[in-house]
Each structure stands twice: as structure tokens, then as C-alpha cells.
Design a protein around this motif. Sequence first.
Motif, PDB file in Angstrom:
ATOM      1  N   LEU A 167      16.300 -37.882 -10.161  1.00  0.00           N
ATOM      2  CA  LEU A 167      15.365 -36.934  -9.558  1.00  0.00           C
ATOM      3  C   LEU A 167      13.917 -37.405  -9.695  1.00  0.00           C
ATOM      4  N   CYS A 168      13.614 -38.040 -10.816  1.00  0.00           N
ATOM      5  CA  CYS A 168      12.241 -38.509 -11.060  1.00  0.00           C
ATOM      6  C   CYS A 168      11.937 -39.831 -10.356  1.00  0.00           C
ATOM      7  N   LEU A 169      12.971 -40.568 -10.005  1.00  0.00           N
ATOM      8  CA  LEU A 169      12.791 -41.950  -9.591  1.00  0.00           C
ATOM      9  C   LEU A 169      11.830 -42.149  -8.416  1.00  0.00           C
ATOM     10  N   PRO A 170      11.905 -41.363  -7.330  1.00  0.00           N
ATOM     11  CA  PRO A 170      10.950 -41.605  -6.237  1.00  0.00           C
ATOM     12  C   PRO A 170       9.497 -41.515  -6.696  1.00  0.00           C
ATOM     13  N   HIS A 171       9.234 -40.618  -7.635  1.00  0.00           N
ATOM     14  CA  HIS A 171       7.862 -40.419  -8.106  1.00  0.00           C
ATOM     15  C   HIS A 171       7.467 -41.498  -9.114  1.00  0.00           C
ATOM     16  N   LEU A 172       8.416 -41.943  -9.933  1.00  0.00           N
ATOM     17  CA  LEU A 172       8.147 -43.059 -10.841  1.00  0.00           C
ATOM     18  C   LEU A 172       7.901 -44.346 -10.069  1.00  0.00           C
ATOM     19  N   SER A 231      21.535 -30.162 -19.543  1.00  0.00           N
ATOM     20  CA  SER A 231      22.812 -30.554 -18.932  1.00  0.00           C
ATOM     21  C   SER A 231      23.101 -29.799 -17.636  1.00  0.00           C
ATOM     22  N   LYS A 232      22.290 -28.792 -17.333  1.00  0.00           N
ATOM     23  CA  LYS A 232      22.445 -28.028 -16.106  1.00  0.00           C
ATOM     24  C   LYS A 232      21.565 -28.625 -15.014  1.00  0.00           C
ATOM     25  N   PRO A 233      22.137 -28.971 -13.863  1.00  0.00           N
ATOM     26  CA  PRO A 233      21.340 -29.599 -12.794  1.00  0.00           C
ATOM     27  C   PRO A 233      20.112 -28.789 -12.390  1.00  0.00           C
ATOM     28  N   ASP A 234      20.201 -27.480 -12.411  1.00  0.00           N
ATOM     29  CA  ASP A 234      19.059 -26.660 -12.024  1.00  0.00           C
ATOM     30  C   ASP A 234      17.885 -26.838 -12.970  1.00  0.00           C
ATOM     31  N   THR A 235      18.168 -27.062 -14.249  1.00  0.00           N
ATOM     32  CA  THR A 235      17.089 -27.310 -15.207  1.00  0.00           C
ATOM     33  C   THR A 235      16.371 -28.618 -14.883  1.00  0.00           C
ATOM     34  N   CYS A 236      17.143 -29.654 -14.577  1.00  0.00           N
ATOM     35  CA  CYS A 236      16.531 -30.941 -14.208  1.00  0.00           C
ATOM     36  C   CYS A 236      15.664 -30.797 -12.966  1.00  0.00           C
ATOM     37  N   LYS A 237      16.160 -30.063 -11.978  1.00  0.00           N
ATOM     38  CA  LYS A 237      15.386 -29.846 -10.750  1.00  0.00           C
ATOM     39  C   LYS A 237      14.099 -29.089 -11.043  1.00  0.00           C
ATOM     40  N   MET A 238      14.171 -28.107 -11.940  1.00  0.00           N
ATOM     41  CA  MET A 238      12.984 -27.322 -12.279  1.00  0.00           C
ATOM     42  C   MET A 238      11.949 -28.179 -13.004  1.00  0.00           C
ATOM     43  N   ILE A 239      12.403 -29.081 -13.874  1.00  0.00           N
ATOM     44  CA  ILE A 239      11.473 -29.962 -14.579  1.00  0.00           C
ATOM     45  C   ILE A 239      10.660 -30.788 -13.581  1.00  0.00           C
ATOM     46  N   VAL A 240      11.333 -31.368 -12.610  1.00  0.00           N
ATOM     47  CA  VAL A 240      10.643 -32.191 -11.623  1.00  0.00           C
ATOM     48  C   VAL A 240       9.741 -31.331 -10.744  1.00  0.00           C
ATOM     49  N   TYR A 241      10.236 -30.186 -10.320  1.00  0.00           N
ATOM     50  CA  TYR A 241       9.435 -29.290  -9.479  1.00  0.00           C
ATOM     51  C   TYR A 241       8.151 -28.868 -10.190  1.00  0.00           C
ATOM     52  N   GLU A 242       8.273 -28.430 -11.446  1.00  0.00           N
ATOM     53  CA  GLU A 242       7.095 -27.977 -12.191  1.00  0.00           C
ATOM     54  C   GLU A 242       6.115 -29.118 -12.429  1.00  0.00           C
ATOM     55  N   SER A 243       6.627 -30.317 -12.665  1.00  0.00           N
ATOM     56  CA  SER A 243       5.747 -31.474 -12.867  1.00  0.00           C
ATOM     57  C   SER A 243       4.888 -31.730 -11.637  1.00  0.00           C
ATOM     58  N   LEU A 244       5.508 -31.715 -10.473  1.00  0.00           N
ATOM     59  CA  LEU A 244       4.791 -31.993  -9.232  1.00  0.00           C
ATOM     60  C   LEU A 244       3.897 -30.832  -8.828  1.00  0.00           C
ATOM     61  N   GLU A 245       4.362 -29.608  -9.082  1.00  0.00           N
ATOM     62  CA  GLU A 245       3.567 -28.426  -8.728  1.00  0.00           C
ATOM     63  C   GLU A 245       2.282 -28.372  -9.536  1.00  0.00           C
ATOM     64  N   LYS A 246       2.362 -28.702 -10.823  1.00  0.00           N
ATOM     65  CA  LYS A 246       1.201 -28.614 -11.713  1.00  0.00           C
ATOM     66  C   LYS A 246       0.322 -29.863 -11.644  1.00  0.00           C
ATOM     67  N   PHE A 247       0.956 -31.046 -11.644  1.00  0.00           N
ATOM     68  CA  PHE A 247       0.192 -32.279 -11.813  1.00  0.00           C
ATOM     69  C   PHE A 247       0.244 -33.227 -10.614  1.00  0.00           C
TER      70      PHE A 247
END
Length: 260
Positions: free
Chosen positions: A125-130, A66-82
Motif C-alpha cells: 500500500l505504501c509502495l507507490p508513495h515510497l 493484521s486487518k487490511p482496513d487498518t493498513c488502508k487507514m494508516i496510508v490514508y491518514e498519512s497522505l491526508e495529513k502530510f
Amino acid sequence: MISLRDKVSIITGASSGIGQGTAVLFARLGSKLVLSGRNSQALDETINQCDPETRKNIIKVVGDISKPDTCKMIVYESLEKFGKIDILVNNAGILKTAGIETMQMNDYDELMDTNIKAVINLTQLCLPHLLEQKGSIVNVSSIAGSKTFPNILAYCMSKAALDQFTKCVALDLASRGVRVNAVNPGVILSNIQRRNGLTEEQYRQYLEDAKLNHAMGRPGHVIEVANTIAFLASDLASFITGELVQIDGGRHLMGPIDNN
């Protein structure tokens, strides 16, 4: 055979229940995983249930969805790793017991922030990548989105909102190649009711009642929901979007009962 090989999947609420079962299944089907939850140790338990060969392709993000920073981190880590995002499973959710006379607005806000606002935020946040991958979104809703139950007012409202979100976003994105569907489970054997405060005796009675109010005479299992999520996320469901799939053993076909 369902295959998610080389897909990158985000699964929220992956530390227990449906999220955990979906993560383990997705790993078995070949997906690379980004798992989020509030409990680091519980996420580790999910990862440990996956085959050792798949664990190198799993990362976890610990935080409150529910915290916006957590959502941003999820997307960042996804792109950074994969480097991409193919699948988003919006599974994280909470349940609070209260009707109109007892519901506290701070509980309402917390529930809505987790069950619907966080879904909207992470999806945006995920939409551009999806869109780039022509990916898939699966939202984990509930039978409570379409049937009414006493004493869980805000939860029912949040799941009804999630159902409409699913259908509206599916329509918005269909022409651009992103599919959006939801699963709507009935009673599933998981810990969500215990976390909501049921005693062991109350939970036992809750499961006994489920045998009566589900047409198939039993509650469901996590893997039965996870299998449907995997199908909807996969290319086998390439012409399915905007669907709300009832995984409830026929509960939605049953008449009203006393749920007090």
C-alpha cells in the motif's frame, strides 16, 4: 548527525518497546510521524514522550495491523495529513510460545498474519508513495530469523520469512531508488516477553540467561535498536540496501545453549 527533518515516517507497533523508542527518536530527529498500534492510551503515552514542539506533527492510527482496513487507514491518514510517505518502519509483531507438538493452528495464523502478512500488505500500500519519494523501508526482525530456538516455532518461521522478504524486496526496488533493510535484535529490555506470559521470576531468569548467551554480557536497550533503525532510514545509509543488521551484542556468534 542523523537527520530525518521533514521526512514522513510510518511506524507500526509504536505503543511500546522498540516501536515506542523509535518513534520518540524519530520525532527528535525532525520526522513527522504516523504511529499505529492497538492501544490508544499507550500510543498517547508514546506521543507524550516526544517534545511538545514535535507533537503537532504526530498522528496516531488505532487498530490491529493484521486487518487490511487498518493498513488502508494508516496510508490514508498519512497522505491526508502530510501528503507523502518517506519512511516505513514495519515494527509491529507478536510472540507466541509453542513447539511442533503444542502449536495451535489458530495461533500460527494469528502470528503469521501479524508478523509477515501485515508487513507485505502495508508495504504494498505504501509502495507507490515510497517510490515517488525514493524512500526507505526498515523491517524489525529478530535474531530468531537466522538462529533456531526451542518452543517458538512459528515466531522463528515468521522472522525467517521477514528476512527473506527484506532481501527480495530490496532487490526488486534497488534500481528504483527505494532501500529496504532489517534490524535483527537479540534480547532487548522491553515488555514483549511479559506480554507472552512470563512471570516476573521467569523474566528475571530470562535476563540473567541473556548475560551468559550474549557475547557482550548483557541484554540490549531499546535506544540501541532505535538508533540503528534511524540510521538505516536516513540518507546517511544511502548506499545500503538488503542488509540484515544484527543488534544482539554478539549473540549470533555464540554456540548453542539450552533455551528451555
